[in-house]
Design a protein around this motif. Structure first.
Motif, PDB file in Angstrom:
ATOM      1  N   ILE A 102      51.253  49.446  76.520  1.00 47.96           N
ATOM      2  CA  ILE A 102      51.946  48.282  77.006  1.00 47.96           C
ATOM      3  C   ILE A 102      53.554  48.609  76.985  1.00 47.96           C
ATOM      4  CG2 ILE A 102      52.851  45.957  76.352  1.00 47.96           C
ATOM      5  CD1 ILE A 102      49.979  45.137  75.742  1.00 47.96           C
ATOM      6  N   LEU A 103      53.757  49.280  75.662  1.00 43.56           N
ATOM      7  CA  LEU A 103      55.303  49.702  75.437  1.00 43.56           C
ATOM      8  C   LEU A 103      55.766  50.600  76.868  1.00 43.56           C
ATOM      9  CD1 LEU A 103      57.917  50.180  73.550  1.00 43.56           C
ATOM     10  CD2 LEU A 103      56.641  52.103  72.803  1.00 43.56           C
ATOM     11  N   SER A 104      54.938  51.584  77.072  1.00 45.78           N
ATOM     12  CA  SER A 104      54.966  52.596  78.098  1.00 45.78           C
ATOM     13  C   SER A 104      55.456  51.765  79.213  1.00 45.78           C
ATOM     14  CB  SER A 104      53.753  53.571  78.267  1.00 45.78           C
ATOM     15  OG  SER A 104      53.581  54.272  77.212  1.00 45.78           O
ATOM     16  N   PHE A 105      54.509  50.992  79.758  1.00 47.13           N
ATOM     17  CA  PHE A 105      54.698  50.322  81.168  1.00 47.13           C
ATOM     18  C   PHE A 105      56.024  49.111  81.147  1.00 47.13           C
ATOM     19  CE2 PHE A 105      49.780  50.394  81.800  1.00 47.13           C
ATOM     20  CZ  PHE A 105      50.103  51.215  83.271  1.00 47.13           C
ATOM     21  N   ILE A 106      56.333  48.585  79.801  1.00 50.96           N
ATOM     22  CA  ILE A 106      57.669  47.915  79.907  1.00 50.96           C
ATOM     23  C   ILE A 106      58.748  48.709  79.991  1.00 50.96           C
ATOM     24  CG2 ILE A 106      58.897  46.611  78.416  1.00 50.96           C
ATOM     25  CD1 ILE A 106      56.535  45.258  77.349  1.00 50.96           C
ATOM     26  N   LEU A 107      58.776  49.917  79.202  1.00 52.62           N
ATOM     27  CA  LEU A 107      59.913  50.765  79.391  1.00 52.62           C
ATOM     28  C   LEU A 107      60.086  51.417  80.592  1.00 52.62           C
ATOM     29  CD1 LEU A 107      60.337  52.314  75.600  1.00 52.62           C
ATOM     30  CD2 LEU A 107      61.079  50.222  76.829  1.00 52.62           C
ATOM     31  N   CYS A 108      58.927  51.970  81.037  1.00 53.12           N
ATOM     32  CA  CYS A 108      59.052  52.720  82.442  1.00 53.12           C
ATOM     33  C   CYS A 108      59.329  51.816  83.454  1.00 53.12           C
ATOM     34  CB  CYS A 108      57.583  53.532  82.628  1.00 53.12           C
ATOM     35  SG  CYS A 108      57.251  54.799  81.661  1.00 53.12           S
ATOM     36  N   GLY A 109      58.993  50.405  83.456  1.00 58.02           N
ATOM     37  CA  GLY A 109      59.216  49.396  84.384  1.00 58.02           C
ATOM     38  C   GLY A 109      60.723  49.155  84.286  1.00 58.02           C
ATOM     39  N   THR A 110      61.256  49.169  82.966  1.00 59.25           N
ATOM     40  CA  THR A 110      62.490  48.770  82.951  1.00 59.25           C
ATOM     41  C   THR A 110      63.571  49.915  83.559  1.00 59.25           C
ATOM     42  OG1 THR A 110      62.481  47.397  81.184  1.00 59.25           O
ATOM     43  CG2 THR A 110      64.600  48.501  81.416  1.00 59.25           C
ATOM     44  N   ILE A 111      62.913  51.198  83.106  1.00 58.70           N
ATOM     45  CA  ILE A 111      63.811  52.339  83.604  1.00 58.70           C
ATOM     46  C   ILE A 111      63.795  52.663  85.394  1.00 58.70           C
ATOM     47  CG2 ILE A 111      63.980  54.802  83.710  1.00 58.70           C
ATOM     48  CD1 ILE A 111      65.255  53.326  81.178  1.00 58.70           C
TER      49      ILE A 111
END
Length: 463
Positions: A102-111
């Motif tokens: 979930i952390l990976s998707f949130i941060l990658c989505g933000t970036i």
């Protein structure tokens, strides 16, 4: 459809979403029909949101049903009966993997949203998003890996995309050189990882984490290894984690990785990639628990890294490098927590630190503006306090530590002499063999690039 079938379908969708993104962006670039920036932005948004929703749905169902382990079996993709080898593709949703994915998707989505604007009309816009999709898929596969083979596949995707992004501005020699250094260090980490995987296969006969780490969901599994076996395998895995997370003595590549675009520096090296080694140690934490010596090594490495990075961060003159070493300080502390067996604390530390560091790195280009805004708000200059070490240590000792920190512990030179140069020499030797072979087949010079004169754009290159 039963609940188990629904969970399996949604779990497969979490992996398929970034896979399709990489497939579409990669194929359209390869066939010479690149997509428009708007289409790439929308596809990136759809893939990250779809994967994130799938992961959240599984998390909610796990909480409602009281399930702590959801496997998604995709079978054996490569089977070599004579060698007793099979590439078993399996993903697992548990208390460790779900927060990290979930952390990976949130941060990658933000970036992804940030980079869509930041790199607007840049020449390498499409190339960046191909590497971005590769990195996202690698992080998702690494996070959810249920077998050591699957983890290695994701590990390699992250490493390859990271090195390519460091060398993103390939028209200049420095980024390419730094990308080669990152790639060379990753080779050392990958070699240690492969040796550990082979040893684990040999000792247990399988690469499934359920077999390797014993019965019971994470973190309560008990590895079925002796203390000596755990020490051998765990030491190799510790070397692999040190290379991937830039722990001492591999720390030299991290500041050089900041050569890439700011969005990739923020999410790849400051937030996610630098934590992947610590995440892997958390995954194999039952092995660490079997050997007090191994746990001691993990704690010692974490303490050395945290102390070195905290000292070095204070003398850096650019904000991205200072933040890189600040990240390394926290990663060292996280490794100490893992060695002490504080697994939930380490996981929470990773999530909180990754989010904070992403924000700081994204705000790095406007640091001076923020600094002046803060001073205007308080109506005076920010106070400057002297270090307490100034009263405890004599001047000569403090000067020695300052010089050591300024030279980054001389680890960069050590890294080049002991690891990067030998690996590059091997590659150049292989290239020479290929060059002689192609020249013989062509009856002359076979590479047009040989006729391009070398150029020296930087002082370092001239030296």
């Amino acid at each position: 459809m039963s609940v188990d079938q629904f969970l399996t379908t949604v779990g497969a969708g979490v992996v398929i979403a970034p896979s399709l993104l990489l497939l579409i962006l990669g194929i359209t670039s390869l066939v010479g029909h690149p997509l428009s920036e708007r289409t790439i932005g929308r596809l990136t948004q759809i893939a990250t949101v779809t994967g994130l929703i799938g992961a959240v749905v599984i998390l909610v169902l796990m909480l409602v049903l009281g399930t702590r382990h959801v496997p998604v079996e995709l079978g054996n993709w490569v089977v070599i009966p004579e060698q007793h080898f099979h590439f078993h593709l399996k993903f697992v949703f548990d208390r460790l993997s779900v927060p990290f994915v979930i952390l990976s998707f949130i941060l990658c989505g933000t970036i992804g949203a940030f980079a869509n604007v930041y790199l607007h009309r840049e020449v390498g816009y499409r190339r960046f998003f191909v590497f971005y999709a590769m990195f996202l898929l690698g992080m998702v596969v690494s996070s959810l890996a249920g077998t050591i083979e699957t983890l290695f596949a994701g590990w390699e995707l992250v490493g390859l995309s990271s090195a390519l992004l460091v060398a993103f501005f390939h028209e200049r020699p420095s980024p390419v050189r730094n990308g080669l250094r990152v790639w060379s260090v990753y080779r050392i980490a990958d070699a240690a990882f492969l040796l550990a995987a082979v040893a684990m296969h040999h000792q247990t006969g399988a690469g499934d984490f359920e077999v390797l780490m014993g019965s019971g969901p994470w973190p309560h599994g008990v590895a079925e290894l002796s203390a000596q076996q755990a020490l051998f395998v765990g030491t190799l895995l510790l070397v692999a984690a040190a290379g991937k997370s830039a722990l001492v003595p591999f720390s030299g590549w991290l500041p050089r990785a900041m050569e890439g675009p700011t969005p990739s520096s923020a999410v790849f090296y400051g937030a996610l990639s630098v934590h992947l080694g610590a995440y892997m140690l958390l995954r194999v934490s039952p092995i660490l628990a079997l050997s007090p010596v191994l746990s001691g090594l993990v704690i010692l490495l974490g303490l050395i890294t945290a102390g070195f990075a905290a000292m070095t961060a204070r003398v850096q003159t650019d904000i991205k490098t200072a933040l890189a070493f600040a990240s390394l300080t926290q990663v060292g502390i996280i490794v100490v927590e893992i060695g002490l067996g504080l697994r939930y604390l380490a996981l929470a530390h990773i999530v909180g630190h990754a989010c904070l560091r992403t924000l700081q790195l994204l705000r790095a280009p406007s640091l001076l503006h923020d600094y002046h805004a803060l001073e205007n708000a308080i109506g005076s200059h920010l106070p400057r306090t002297s270090s307490p070490w100034a009263k405890l240590l004599p001047r000569d000792v403090r000067d020695w530590f300052y010089r050591l920190s300024l030279e980054r512990g001389y680890l960069d030179a050590l890294l080049v002499d002991s690891m990067v140069r030998p690996i590059l020499n091997v590659f150049r030797w292989c290239d020479g063999i290929e060059r002689r072979w192609t020249d013989w087949l062509a009856g002359g010079e076979s590479r047009e690039s040989d006729r391009v004169p070398a150029h020296h754009d930087t002082l370092e290159e001239l030296v």
